[in-house]
Scaffold this motif. Structure first.
Motif, mmCIF file in Angstrom:
data_model
loop_
_atom_site.group_PDB
_atom_site.id
_atom_site.type_symbol
_atom_site.label_atom_id
_atom_site.label_comp_id
_atom_site.label_asym_id
_atom_site.label_seq_id
_atom_site.Cartn_x
_atom_site.Cartn_y
_atom_site.Cartn_z
ATOM 1 N N UNK A 99 1.033 -1.359 -0.170
ATOM 2 C CA UNK A 99 0.251 -0.328 0.096
ATOM 3 C C UNK A 99 0.694 1.249 0.203
ATOM 4 N N UNK A 100 0.003 1.977 -0.749
ATOM 5 C CA UNK A 100 1.260 3.716 -1.056
ATOM 6 C C UNK A 100 1.138 4.421 0.637
ATOM 7 N N UNK A 101 1.924 4.854 0.805
ATOM 8 C CA UNK A 101 2.296 5.558 1.573
ATOM 9 C C UNK A 101 3.725 6.650 1.708
ATOM 10 N N UNK A 102 2.824 7.568 1.259
ATOM 11 C CA UNK A 102 3.884 8.904 0.683
ATOM 12 C C UNK A 102 3.367 10.352 0.823
ATOM 13 N N UNK A 103 4.538 11.266 1.339
ATOM 14 C CA UNK A 103 3.639 12.512 1.671
ATOM 15 C C UNK A 103 2.555 13.217 -0.118
ATOM 16 N N UNK A 104 3.294 13.166 -0.956
ATOM 17 C CA UNK A 104 2.247 13.413 -1.380
ATOM 18 C C UNK A 104 0.758 12.645 -1.721
#
Lengths: 258, 258
Positions: free
Chosen positions: B134-139
């Motif tokens: 699953x994605x977890x990035x600032x943007x």
DNA sequence: CAGTAGAGCGTACGGCATACGCAGAAGTCG
DNA sequence: CGACTTCTGCGTATGCCGTACGCTCTACTG
């Protein structure tokens, strides 16, 4: 044969035509030691056991006790093998109980979505295959047909029906893709799915800034994101929303027709 | 640095931390001749011009006038480069007019979906990046925050909000992925998009059997599938259905609360 | 002015898809 | 029955790819 694509201008690769029984093998030379079916089955086995990344021409050939290049007598490129694997994974759709009993379009479409989800979950590797262009294969056509039949009692115009089909199957596919991503991550690192989720939540909490992300903060406080108690939850929720949305359209349409 | 992943147990690759300003470069040795930003920018340029397939470590290095291996001082693996490219493509979400003016949750969520679609269509290559977990990035966090804010006036419970966000962004992503597939097919073969669609329709007609696919036959007769007159049509339709479905839930929820 | 951490990169390895051509098998035709 | 054709399997070779390793040289610290 299986040399170049589209040898007869039909728009289909030769091996694909062969697999669909649209073309017969010549009778001249030596008997083939392999067969498309066996090759595809071996490739599917490898993908199911070790992921799509483990599927290489050499690996599949080894599984069959043949040389790498032997496969190219049956398949002109790896992409074609991918196509056939996808087709094998999709399979023929099971008959829907709601369709037989003549139930609601909503019940039928719901069952259709669940059946499709089951199919994807049985073959998560198939979702990692890079696609080229819109799909057109016997099995995907069969799935579409079934979806359209589920909507036959809805009173929607034909154009809306196919759009609904695309919407629903897109939703199912997307959810399954998420699962496939998690499964791939689990397989690559050694950690189990639960660990992946908690790690994700930890990273998330690290990124969230109370000033710039007030809504997320309050969400993280009240909700436990990594809840594996009901893995179907997100699917059930989404499907219900989508079906509700379709129902709004159906009601609008039938009211205008009467 | 940029040696191994997760050197400090945070769950994040080193280069990613560096890109997000969570880590600073040491001051000892010679000055770096490159920078993460320049590398990512070069990679994005290549992907935008020739597709994600053209992005290789060697190619990106050549674009920068450096050797292949020089990149590995900044990025520990190609997968990390992919991650940073994705982050660059996503960008910071634009402010939503409906959010500023305090409009309907529905208007705001609709705008959010359109903005996301625009972002994907600007960077169709980004959708071809294989994801791990699953994605977890600032943007992406910023996008979620904006989506949650759009739903702040809906009266939905927190758990439902995030589910709606996932549903909508999944829908948008899926539609964009379809476009990306077509674009990839167009790029690979020489033929333009229109030709791809008509070819697809022809193949479809060849596969459909009047006996086994009655619903599809009647669809193909009444409808012209390859209609590029309104490329947004499918998106507009799907989004309307999804928003309708969410609205049903919102009404149910607020009625119960009063 | 040592000592040293880090930058750039040359080399090498293993894996990949696949183009090409050859040897031999299994049919067809005279 | 033999010659010819056609097709199979496969060995070899090419050119990509990601990346492990270790060397040289730089620029900073003490």
């Amino acid at each position: 044969m299986a040399g170049n694509n589209d040898a007869d201008g039909t728009g289909l690769p030769a091996s694909v035509e062969a697999a669909w029984g649209l073309r017969d093998r010549p009778v001249k030379g030596p008997k083939p030691g392999l067969s498309l079916d066996r090759i595809v089955a071996a490739a599917v086995d490898v993908a199911a056991a070790e992921g799509l990344g483990a599927v290489s021409m050499g690996r599949v050939a080894k599984e069959l006790g043949a040389s790498t290049m032997a496969l190219y007598r049956y398949v002109s490129a790896k992409e074609e093998l991918y196509l056939l694997m996808q087709e094998a994974a999709m399979g023929t759709p099971e008959p829907l109980p709601a369709l037989e009993s003549g139930a609601d379009w909503r019940a039928a479409l719901g069952e259709w979505a669940w059946a499709q989800r089951r199919m994807f979950h049985r073959n998560l590797w198939a979702l990692r295959i890079p696609i080229g262009g819109p799909p057109a294969s016997p099995h995907s056509v069969a799935w579409w047909e079934q979806g359209l039949q589920a909507l036959s009692g809805s009173g929607l115009p034909e154009g809306a029906k196919i759009s609904v089909i695309m919407l629903v199957s897109g939703f199912v596919r997307n959810e399954a893709l998420l699962m496939s991503d998690i499964a791939a991550a689990v397989e690559e690192k050694g950690v189990p799915a639960e660990e992946v989720m908690t790690r994700w939540e930890r990273t998330l909490k690290r990124l969230v800034d109370p000033v710039r992300h007030p809504a997320l903060v309050s969400l993280l406080e009240t909700e436990d994101l990594a809840e594996p108690d009901h893995p179907d939850h997100e699917f059930v929720f989404g499907l219900e929303r989508v079906l509700d949305g379709v129902e709004v359209l159906v009601r609008k349409e039938t009211r205008g027709a009467e």
